[in-house]
Design an enzyme around this catalytic site. Structure first.
Site, PDB file in Angstrom:
ATOM      1  N   ASN A  93       0.956  -1.076   0.027  1.00  0.00           N
ATOM      2  CA  ASN A  93      -0.132   0.187   0.057  1.00  0.00           C
ATOM      3  C   ASN A  93       0.923   1.158   0.017  1.00  0.00           C
ATOM      4  O   ASN A  93       2.105   1.129  -0.009  1.00  0.00           O
ATOM      5  CB  ASN A  93      -0.984  -0.026   1.075  1.00  0.00           C
ATOM      6  CG  ASN A  93      -0.525   0.166   2.492  1.00  0.00           C
ATOM      7  OD1 ASN A  93       0.504   0.769   2.838  1.00  0.00           O
ATOM      8  ND2 ASN A  93      -0.313  -1.014   3.161  1.00  0.00           N
ATOM      9  N   ASP A 124      -5.946  -9.306  13.002  1.00  0.00           N
ATOM     10  CA  ASP A 124      -5.849  -7.672  13.194  1.00  0.00           C
ATOM     11  C   ASP A 124      -5.026  -7.570  14.509  1.00  0.00           C
ATOM     12  O   ASP A 124      -5.499  -7.944  15.622  1.00  0.00           O
ATOM     13  CB  ASP A 124      -7.361  -7.298  13.706  1.00  0.00           C
ATOM     14  CG  ASP A 124      -7.492  -5.696  13.826  1.00  0.00           C
ATOM     15  OD1 ASP A 124      -6.679  -5.246  14.463  1.00  0.00           O
ATOM     16  OD2 ASP A 124      -8.295  -5.150  13.006  1.00  0.00           O
ATOM     17  N   PHE A 149      -5.012   4.187  14.460  1.00  0.00           N
ATOM     18  CA  PHE A 149      -4.992   5.264  13.333  1.00  0.00           C
ATOM     19  C   PHE A 149      -6.177   4.604  12.542  1.00  0.00           C
ATOM     20  O   PHE A 149      -6.247   3.457  12.313  1.00  0.00           O
ATOM     21  CB  PHE A 149      -3.917   5.329  12.485  1.00  0.00           C
ATOM     22  CG  PHE A 149      -3.055   6.572  12.945  1.00  0.00           C
ATOM     23  CD1 PHE A 149      -2.029   6.331  14.029  1.00  0.00           C
ATOM     24  CD2 PHE A 149      -2.856   7.752  12.313  1.00  0.00           C
ATOM     25  CE1 PHE A 149      -1.302   7.313  14.383  1.00  0.00           C
ATOM     26  CE2 PHE A 149      -2.201   8.877  12.756  1.00  0.00           C
ATOM     27  CZ  PHE A 149      -1.484   8.587  13.905  1.00  0.00           C
TER      28      PHE A 149
HETATM   29  O1  PMT Z   1       3.038   6.254   6.440  1.00  0.00           O
HETATM   30  P1  PMT Z   1       2.538   7.746   5.773  1.00  0.00           P
HETATM   31  O2  PMT Z   1       2.455   7.639   4.168  1.00  0.00           O
HETATM   32  O3  PMT Z   1       3.077   8.876   6.640  1.00  0.00           O
HETATM   33  O4  PMT Z   1       0.864   7.671   5.988  1.00  0.00           O
HETATM   34  C1  PMT Z   1       0.354   7.720   7.306  1.00  0.00           C
HETATM   35  C2  PMT Z   1      -1.038   6.683   7.306  1.00  0.00           C
HETATM   36  C3  PMT Z   1      -2.180   7.333   6.507  1.00  0.00           C
HETATM   37  C4  PMT Z   1      -0.586   5.223   6.854  1.00  0.00           C
HETATM   38  C5  PMT Z   1      -1.375   6.589   8.980  1.00  0.00           C
HETATM   39  O5  PMT Z   1      -1.802   7.938   9.396  1.00  0.00           O
HETATM   40  C6  PMT Z   1      -2.510   5.706   9.090  1.00  0.00           C
HETATM   41  O6  PMT Z   1      -3.750   6.300   8.962  1.00  0.00           O
HETATM   42  N1  PMT Z   1      -2.329   4.407   9.213  1.00  0.00           N
HETATM   43  C7  PMT Z   1      -3.260   3.571   9.736  1.00  0.00           C
HETATM   44  C8  PMT Z   1      -3.923   2.996   8.145  1.00  0.00           C
HETATM   45  C9  PMT Z   1      -4.699   1.803   8.491  1.00  0.00           C
HETATM   46  O7  PMT Z   1      -4.513   0.720   8.083  1.00  0.00           O
HETATM   47  O8  PMT Z   1      -6.016   2.182   8.869  1.00  0.00           O
HETATM   48  P2  PMT Z   1      -6.978   0.932   9.249  1.00  0.00           P
HETATM   49  O9  PMT Z   1      -8.331   1.740   9.336  1.00  0.00           O
HETATM   50  O10 PMT Z   1      -6.889   0.014   8.114  1.00  0.00           O
HETATM   51  O11 PMT Z   1      -6.716   0.393  10.661  1.00  0.00           O
HETATM   52  C10 PMT Z   1      -7.071   0.710  11.746  1.00  0.00           C
HETATM   53  C11 PMT Z   1      -5.983   0.586  13.028  1.00  0.00           C
HETATM   54  O12 PMT Z   1      -5.816  -0.896  12.882  1.00  0.00           O
HETATM   55  C12 PMT Z   1      -4.631   1.105  12.380  1.00  0.00           C
HETATM   56  O13 PMT Z   1      -3.917   1.642  13.828  1.00  0.00           O
HETATM   57  C13 PMT Z   1      -3.734  -0.311  11.893  1.00  0.00           C
HETATM   58  O14 PMT Z   1      -2.540   0.003  12.258  1.00  0.00           O
HETATM   59  C14 PMT Z   1      -4.334  -1.247  12.618  1.00  0.00           C
HETATM   60  N2  PMT Z   1      -4.440  -2.633  12.115  1.00  0.00           N
HETATM   61  C15 PMT Z   1      -5.029  -2.776  10.898  1.00  0.00           C
HETATM   62  C16 PMT Z   1      -5.212  -3.901  10.251  1.00  0.00           C
HETATM   63  C17 PMT Z   1      -4.607  -5.039  10.947  1.00  0.00           C
HETATM   64  N3  PMT Z   1      -4.577  -6.195  10.183  1.00  0.00           N
HETATM   65  N4  PMT Z   1      -3.950  -4.910  12.058  1.00  0.00           N
HETATM   66  C18 PMT Z   1      -3.852  -3.655  12.769  1.00  0.00           C
HETATM   67  O15 PMT Z   1      -3.459  -3.480  13.732  1.00  0.00           O
END
Ligand code: PMT
Length: 419
Positions: A220, A316, A333
């Site tokens: 990504n 997750d 995030f």
């Molecule tokens: O890296 P940059 O270019 O600076 O960009 C920053 C960013 C946009 C990547 C960052 O600010 C951000 O938003 N990161 C989280 C992106 C994301 O994966 O969001 P999500 O909505 O899919 O996940 C929610 C949360 O669960 C996140 O904290 C993620 O780390 C966590 N997660 C997600 C999937 C997974 N399988 N396990 C997780 O722990």
């Protein structure tokens, strides 16, 4: 509630700079300049080997103070005894820290002025290692390093790159500016981040790559910048930061311990291994939700037929971590394109997080890849806006919010116990 942005102020501080006998000692002259530019009062102590490489007079002129080289210098001891000098220091910094010096420090020796001062001082100790990459990788050096880390010593580097001996690898001393920023930042009087001093913190950053075959993967657009900015600002404020990083092309921030991973499964293993003892985990990584069900051992040949790649769910990481009894304060995030609050609050509750920082991705100039970001941060019963700004500034504001939330939680728990 919106927190105004401000740069980290630098407080005047007394830095005792120890110079070891490595060729990088020539960079320490620039380091004295940078420390003084940051408002520090600097006194220099040189080992016998350092004096073979660089001149005492240079450091005397740059620091504006006499340079100390020996325990047995009666005149210098009469002016300021070594115990007095050890007490004078707010921060002890050794740059370059050679393999030999690190071994002597790990063994608790006091066989010259510098090692004696380290034992006689209560001030935080920073080491900027510099040595040949083979010496750095040697198990003896790595064992010494673990001992020093376990005692709370902060490591600045080493950097990876060309070495004076012609080798390439880890062992270069960090640039003087980065060293000075880390040491002076830790003495910053940024009251909002003061709670981070000494706090063990875990941060994740960057994308994960899910391999399809030896040359192809699903990835990504995360650059890692947001997570690296959080790690940098937290370390600068004195936190003990471990950064679990997906594949990115960013330099490790000074004072940060970095663990490189590739896939979501690797990231989960690293987070699980590192989370114990951490006060908080900030998950800024963009973790892939799916991975190919099968990874081909050889390059998949292109045929005329369409290729179907079956995907299976990744674990997750945050949601599983939040079930643990010893879970730290969890900051997630959320990367959303629409209905930001609704989706972010759903994740806050389904993943049982303490805070979630939502960024609207897909908007030009913020979120993935860009140098800037804007966040809305949610927690149970509140929210805060962090306006579009450089990711380091956004990181500072997010960390200030986190420190406040942790303090509120701890205050609440204490009141609960007392009543
Ligand atoms: O890296 P940059 O270019 O600076 O960009 C920053 C960013 C946009 C990547 C960052 O600010 C951000 O938003 N990161 C989280 C992106 C994301 O994966 O969001 P999500 O909505 O899919 O996940 C929610 C949360 O669960 C996140 O904290 C993620 O780390 C966590 N997660 C997600 C999937 C997974 N399988 N396990 C997780 O722990």
């Amino acid at each position: 509630m919106s927190i105004p942005s401000s740069a980290l102020p630098v407080a005047a501080t007394r830095v005792l700079l120890g110079i070891g006998g490595g060729i990088a000692a020539y960079k320490s002259a620039e380091l004295v300049r940078r420390l003084r530019d940051g408002g520090a009062d600097v006194r220099v102590v040189m080992t016998a080997s350092a004096q073979q490489l660089v001149g005492e007079a240079t450091f005397q002129a740059l620091s504006g103070n006499p340079v100390r080289t020996s325990l047995w210098d009666a005149e210098a001891e009469a002016a300021m005894g070594h115990i007095e000098l050890a007490r004078w220091a707010d921060q002890l910094l050794i740059a370059p820290a050679t393999a030999d010096l690190m071994a002597r420090l790990a063994a608790g020796m006091a066989d010259d002025l510098l090692t004696t001062l380290v034992l006689a001082s209560k001030a935080p100790l920073w080491l900027a290692p510099a040595m040949n990459q083979q010496m750095w990788a040697h198990p003896a050096t790595q064992v010494n390093l673990s001992k020093l880390r376990a005692r709370g010593v902060s490591l600045l580097g080493p950097a990876v790159g060309d070495q004076a001996c012609g080798d390439v690898g880890p062992g270069r001393m960090l640039e003087p500016g980065a060293i000075a920023r880390a040491v002076l930042g830790a003495c910053s009087d940024d009251v909002e981040l003061a709670g981070l001093a000494g706090m063990p913190l875990l941060v994740s950053a960057g994308p994960t790559f899910e391999d399809i075959d030896p040359v192809r993967y699903l990835g990504n657009r995360s650059s890692g910048r947001m997570g690296y900015a959080i790690a940098e600002i937290a370390a600068t404020a004195g936190a003990k930061v471990t950064l679990v990083s997906g594949p990115v092309s960013l330099a490790t921030p000074a004072g940060v311990r970095r663990i490189d991973v590739r896939s979501a499964l690797d990231m989960q293993a690293a987070v699980d291994a590192e989370v114990q003892g951490k006060v908080a985990f900030i998950s800024a990584a963009a973790v892939a939700d799916f991975r190919p069900a099968l990874v081909s051992g050889s390059k998949i040949k292109k045929g005329d037929a369409e290729l179907e790649v079956k995907l299976v769910r990744n674990p997750d990481i945050l949601a599983e971590l939040s079930q643990r009894a010893d879970r730290p304060f969890l900051v997630g995030f959320a990367a959303e394109t629409e209905d930001v609050e609704q989706h972010a609050r759903e994740k806050l509750s389904s993943k049982r997080l303490d805070m979630i920082a939502a960024n609207r991705v897909g908007m030009h100039g913020s979120g993935f890849e860009s140098a800037e970001n804007a966040l809305t941060v949610y927690w149970n019963g509140g929210d805060a806006e962090i306006a579009l700004a450089d990711k380091r500034d956004v990181a500072r504001q997010l960390l200030a919010l986190m420190v406040r939330r942790i303090a509120d939680r701890d205050g609440h728990n204490q009141r609960g116990v007392a009543s």
